[in-house]
Design an enzyme around this catalytic site. Structure first.
Site, short mmCIF file in Angstrom:
data_model
loop_
_atom_site.label_atom_id
_atom_site.label_comp_id
_atom_site.label_asym_id
_atom_site.label_seq_id
_atom_site.Cartn_x
_atom_site.Cartn_y
_atom_site.Cartn_z
CG ASN A 11 -1.75 1.23 1.37
OD1 ASN A 11 -1.81 2.04 0.46
ND2 ASN A 11 -2.42 1.38 2.51
CE LYS A 13 -0.16 3.27 4.76
NZ LYS A 13 -0.08 3.38 6.20
CG HIS A 101 -5.93 2.13 5.32
ND1 HIS A 101 -5.44 2.98 6.29
CD2 HIS A 101 -4.95 1.24 5.06
CE1 HIS A 101 -4.20 2.62 6.59
NE2 HIS A 101 -3.88 1.56 5.86
CD GLU A 170 -3.50 -2.21 7.35
OE1 GLU A 170 -2.39 -2.45 6.86
OE2 GLU A 170 -4.11 -1.15 7.13
N GLY A 235 2.87 -1.26 4.26
CA GLY A 235 2.88 0.17 3.97
C GLY A 235 4.23 0.66 3.53
#
Ligand code: 13P
Length: 253
Positions: A11, A13, A101, A170, A235
Site C-alpha cells: 500500500n 498510500k 483503511h 491492521e 505500507g
C-alpha cells in the site's frame, strides 16, 4: 513451510511518482525469478490512482497485480469534485481495491459508506481488501473484539461473494509505529475474525485474513510462523523494491 497461497500487498498510500515504475518493474521481475516463481504467492501493489494506467500499460507481461486504495461510494458518475469511482479505477488497470483503511475511517468514513464502496467495487469485479483494526484506546479498554465485530458487521453483508473479499487486520496502533502484536494475541485475533466472518456469511469456508502494521524484513520471520495468516498488507516497506522483496524472501527462508 506452508503450501497455502500467501498475499504480499503493498500500500503505497500518498507516495510515489511515475519514475517509481522501476520499483514495480523490479518486484514484477522478482516475482518470476527462478527461485521464487514456484512459490504460491500473490503480489499486489496498490499505488496512487494517477499512476495506475501508466504502470499498467508499461508493465507488459505481469506477474503481479495492481490495486487502488479507495474509491467514491457512488457507483456511477456524478457531481463529486475530486472523486473517482470504482469503474474508473477498473479501467485504469486496478484489479484489487483497499477499502476501510483506518486512515480513511479517521477522516470520517462511516460503516455504511464503506459498505457502499464495497458494493460498488464488487459490482465492478474488484477483489476487495477490507481493512479493520482497533485503536490503541480500544485495545487498552479491552474492546478489540467488539470493535472488530462491529466493523465487520457494519460494512459486510451475507449477500457479498466471500471469495471476493480479503480482510486485512491492521491494528491502528501498529501502523507506522514499529510496534507489532504479540504472536499469541495475533493468532487469537485472526481466529476470531475468521470465526466472526464465517458466522456472518454462514459459510464453512475460511476467509482470507492478512496482517498489516509495521511489517518489515526482520519481523516477517515471526509472522511466517503463523499459518492462520494468509498474507500481509505492507505500507512504508512497499515503497522500496529492496525492502519489499526482502520481506518476501525472508518469508520463504
Ligand atoms: P506500515 O507498514 O507503514 O506500518 O503501514 C501499514 C498500512 O497501513 C498498510 O495499509
Amino acid at each position: 513451510m506452508t503450501n497455502k497461497l500467501k498475499y504480499f500487498i503493498g500500500n503505497w498510500k500518498m507516495f510515489g511518482d511515475f519514475k517509481d515504475f522501476k520499483i514495480v518493474n523490479k518486484i514484477n521481475q522478482f516475482s518470476y525469478s527462478p527461485r521464487y516463481r514456484s512459490k504460491k504467492k500473490k503480489i499486489i501493489l496498490c499505488v496512487p490512482n494517477v499512476l495506475l494506467d501508466n504502470f499498467n500499460k508499461k508493465i507488459g507481461y505481469n506477474h503481479i497485480s495492481l490495486g487502488a486504495q479507495n474509491c467514491h461510494h457512488y457507483h456511477g458518475s456524478g457531481p463529486f469534485t475530486g472523486s473517482v469511482n470504482a469503474s474508473m479505477l477498473k479501467s485504469s488497470g486496478a484489479e484489487y481495491i483497499i477499502l476501510g483503511h483506518s486512515e480513511n475511517r479517521s477522516e470520517g468514513e462511516s460503516y455504511s459508506i464503506i459498505k457502499k464502496k464495497i458494493i460498488s467495487s464488487l459490482d465492478k469485479k474488484f477483489i476487495v481488501i477490507f481493512c479493520i483494526g482497533e485503536s490503541l484506546a480500544d485495545k487498552r479498554a479491552k474492546k478489540t473484539y467488539s470493535v472488530l465485530r462491529e466493523q465487520i458487521n457494519g460494512s459486510l453483508d451475507k449477500k457479498f461473494d466471500v471469495n471476493k473479499i480479503i480482510i486485512a487486520y491492521e491494528p491502528v496502533w501498529s501502523i507506522g509505529t514499529n510496534k507489532i502484536p504479540k504472536t499469541h494475541e495475533l493468532i487469537k485475533t485472526v481466529k476470531f475474525i475468521k470465526k466472526e466472518y464465517k458466522k456472518i456469511f454462514k459459510t464453512k469456508i475460511d476467509p482470507k485474513v492478512l496482517y498489516g502494521g509495521s511489517v518489515n524484513n526482520k519481523n516477517i520471520g515471526l509472522f511466517s510462523q503463523i499459518d492462520e495468516l494468509d498474507g500481509f498488507l505492507i505500507g512504508s516497506a512497499s515503497q522500496s523494491s529492496k525492502k519489499f522483496i526482502d520481506i518476501v524472501k525472508n518469508y520463504y527462508k
